[in-house]
Design an enzyme around this catalytic site. Structure first.
Site, mmCIF file in Angstrom:
data_model
loop_
_atom_site.group_PDB
_atom_site.id
_atom_site.type_symbol
_atom_site.label_atom_id
_atom_site.label_comp_id
_atom_site.label_asym_id
_atom_site.label_seq_id
_atom_site.Cartn_x
_atom_site.Cartn_y
_atom_site.Cartn_z
ATOM 1 N N HIS A 243 43.137 51.867 -76.247
ATOM 2 C CA HIS A 243 43.782 53.084 -76.517
ATOM 3 C C HIS A 243 44.612 53.541 -75.411
ATOM 4 O O HIS A 243 45.868 54.041 -75.640
ATOM 5 C CB HIS A 243 42.745 54.145 -77.184
ATOM 6 C CG HIS A 243 41.719 53.613 -78.048
ATOM 7 N ND1 HIS A 243 42.059 52.764 -79.145
ATOM 8 C CD2 HIS A 243 40.430 53.864 -78.287
ATOM 9 C CE1 HIS A 243 40.940 52.561 -79.744
ATOM 10 N NE2 HIS A 243 39.984 53.354 -79.411
ATOM 11 N N ASP B 185 44.380 48.649 -83.523
ATOM 12 C CA ASP B 185 43.925 49.743 -82.437
ATOM 13 C C ASP B 185 44.134 51.026 -83.092
ATOM 14 O O ASP B 185 45.442 51.417 -83.540
ATOM 15 C CB ASP B 185 44.923 49.736 -81.021
ATOM 16 C CG ASP B 185 44.396 50.807 -79.945
ATOM 17 O OD1 ASP B 185 44.141 51.639 -80.362
ATOM 18 O OD2 ASP B 185 44.345 50.540 -78.856
ATOM 19 N N HIS B 186 43.071 51.676 -83.521
ATOM 20 C CA HIS B 186 43.212 52.999 -84.224
ATOM 21 C C HIS B 186 44.136 54.099 -83.615
ATOM 22 O O HIS B 186 44.815 55.019 -84.458
ATOM 23 C CB HIS B 186 42.088 53.604 -85.009
ATOM 24 C CG HIS B 186 41.296 54.389 -83.944
ATOM 25 N ND1 HIS B 186 40.358 53.709 -83.089
ATOM 26 C CD2 HIS B 186 40.990 55.832 -84.009
ATOM 27 C CE1 HIS B 186 40.027 54.943 -82.421
ATOM 28 N NE2 HIS B 186 40.348 56.089 -83.105
#
Ligand code: BG6
Length: 510
Positions: free
Chosen positions: A261, A198-199
């Site tokens: 996010h 999950d960036h």
């Protein structure tokens, strides 16, 4: 020569012990957009900074026909275009020299034998620690995992090496598909080998949430329902679906942004202090938050969620089309490009404190922030004075683009009478620290290379997030009729304002 481990950077005189063993990085989907925009530039910058071991080899795998030379030129072009730094040709040449390409159809089991032969050919000299990266469409994940397993590539062939797999988002489409995907992966990989990316967790400002909360003594005592009135999390984007219409129309803002996010941001803000800054200790606390969020009944979905689609409008001075006029969007689509909702966390720390989340495309600007509003002073005697309105204290964690933290409080206006005005105390990353911070993918790739899964989502975490989101999806599925709209370039539909105003609050304008 490739930077040696001893030359790796130091931070304030401390050498960080984060040096990967020699390894082979195998990118499935190496011809795709993600590899070009994110992975190659991240590898380049890691190499530039001296984090990669001398024996780091990269093997691109995709369906497209490339020769090695052609693929290397692709990497050069991608780094030139997307790297945060102006590329240095010597480092870029080194990166390219360490790269090979194999054309393969991910679904064709026979081709994994060829891949294995190359990987294990002593003449090729690929290091036998493997880091696989699934940068493919999600539909290919199960097949790749199972073929890696059946060809003996999913486990180290001896006790000395390691094999890890990084899985990109979206991780499933709903709870059932996420559970099924976890099942597929677990047939061949152990959970400790799986790195679900999950960036947002790789962003410096997101990691700073934990440092801010737990490396300082003064905030944590206030971080409870006793002092906090509400929390607002905004992830606003000015972009539209940006050429990803066919994916986005199947996903929508809830799946695309909230499930991953935004719920990660909620869990970092709301979690209890972990017993240690270690992967499982941190993730244990995050998952407890996700499990404490009250699931949505059909009634809650109607009352406390708003979804909407943008119509044409003007964003940052440019006219833009409506969602339904974007390429690859179904003409009768009901997919939301905006979502706002209220979450309640049923635990001792947060009972009764609303968490308002909103995210949308084609909003007036790009801004991600978390605003924590504190309760007002118990006895407000300055109201008798010449003070029109005293706003409550607000702590804002600005994730992007103006990275920083600000605290709003009341101050006396200089002069002979008591007059109070709200002012801001600001911390800005850009002025307190030098240099451009690493991109999220640099941090996350390095973590996976050294085997640190703290910033990756665990199986139970991803399933808890999907369980919550699925309760909303079920409510939406039952609701018929058109969904609200908002003009591109505005802060969303009026229904979202009405929702939050029912609780006596208003959305912030970042
Ligand atoms: C991605 C979503 O995960 O995150 C995109 O699929 C979105 O739709 C992007 O634009 C936002 O990321 P960032 O880092 O630009 O905030």
């Amino acid at each position: 020569m490739i930077n040696a481990i001893a030359e790796a950077p130091t931070r304030d005189g401390l050498i960080e012990r984060r040096h990967p063993d020699p390894f082979t990085f195998v990118i499935f989907g190496a011809a795709g957009d993600l590899a070009h925009r994110k992975l190659f530039p991240a590898l380049y910058n890691l190499m530039f900074d001296g984090w990669l071991p001398a024996e780091c080899r990269i093997l691109g795998v995709a369906r497209r026909q490339y020769g090695d030379a052609e693929f290397r030129e692709e990497i050069r072009a991608a780094v030139m275009r997307y790297s945060r730094r102006q590329p240095d040709s010597e480092v870029l040449d080194r990166l390219m020299a360490n790269t090979m390409y194999v054309t393969a159809d991910f679904n064709d089991g026979a081709q994994y034998q060829a891949l294995k032969t190359i990987l294990q050919d002593p003449e090729q000299g690929f290091p036998q620690n493997y880091l696989f990266y699934l940068a493919t469409p999600p539909s290919a994940y199960p097949a790749i995992a199972s073929h890696l397993g059946s060809h003996g590539l999913a486990r180290p062939f001896d006790g000395k090496h390691w094999v890890r797999i990084i899985v990109e988002k979206p991780f499933g489409h709903d709870l059932d598909s996420a559970v099924a995907l976890n099942g597929h992966l677990h047939q061949v990989f152990d959970e400790s080998q799986i790195y679900r990316i999950d960036h947002y967790l790789g962003k410096e400002t997101v990691q700073n949430i934990l440092v801010f909360r737990f490396a300082n003594g003064i905030f944590e005592p206030l971080w409870t329902r006793q002092y906090i009135d509400q929390v607002q999390i905004t992830v606003a984007e000015s972009l539209g679906v940006a050429g990803r219409g066919s994916y986005y129309d199947q996903a929508g803002a809830l799946r695309d942004m909230v499930q991953n996010h935004m719920l990660q941001l909620v869990s970092l803000i709301a979690m209890e202090p972990p017993v240690a800054f270690e992967a499982d200790a941190v993730r244990d606390e995050k998952v407890k938050v996700l499990r404490s969020i009250r699931p949505f009944t059909t009634r809650d979905v109607a009352d406390w969620t708003v979804r909407a689609q943008y119509e044409g409008g003007t964003v940052e001075g440019e006219p833009v089309p409506g969602y339904l006029d974007e390429p690859d969007i179904a003409s009768d689509s009901r997919t939301e490009s905006y979502v706002a909702l209220r979450l309640l966390i049923d635990n001792w720390r947060w009972a009764g404190v609303p968490f308002y989340l909103r995210t949308g495309k084609r909003l007036p600007k790009r801004a991600t922030e978390i605003a924590i509003q504190f309760k007002t002073a118990p006895h407000r005697f300055f109201l008798q004075t010449d003070t029109p309105e005293l706003a409550p204290n607000l702590l804002t964690l600005k994730i992007q683009p103006d990275e920083g933290i600000s605290l709003r409080f009341g101050a006396k206006v200089p002069g002979p009478a008591i007059k109070v005005r709200t002012v801001n105390m600001e911390f800005l990353y850009g002025t307190s620290f030098d240099g451009t911070p690493p991109e999220a993918y640099e941090r996350l790739l390095l973590d996976a290379m050294v085997g640190d899964s703290t910033l990756f989502t665990r199986k139970d975490e991803v399933e808890a997030a999907w369980a919550l989101v699925s309760s909303i999806l079920r409510g939406w599925w039952r609701a018929r009729g058109p969904i609200p709209t908002y003009d591109a370039g505005t802060w969303g539909p009026e229904e979202a304002d009405a929702m939050i105003e029912r609780n006596g609050f208003r959305w912030r304008k970042p």
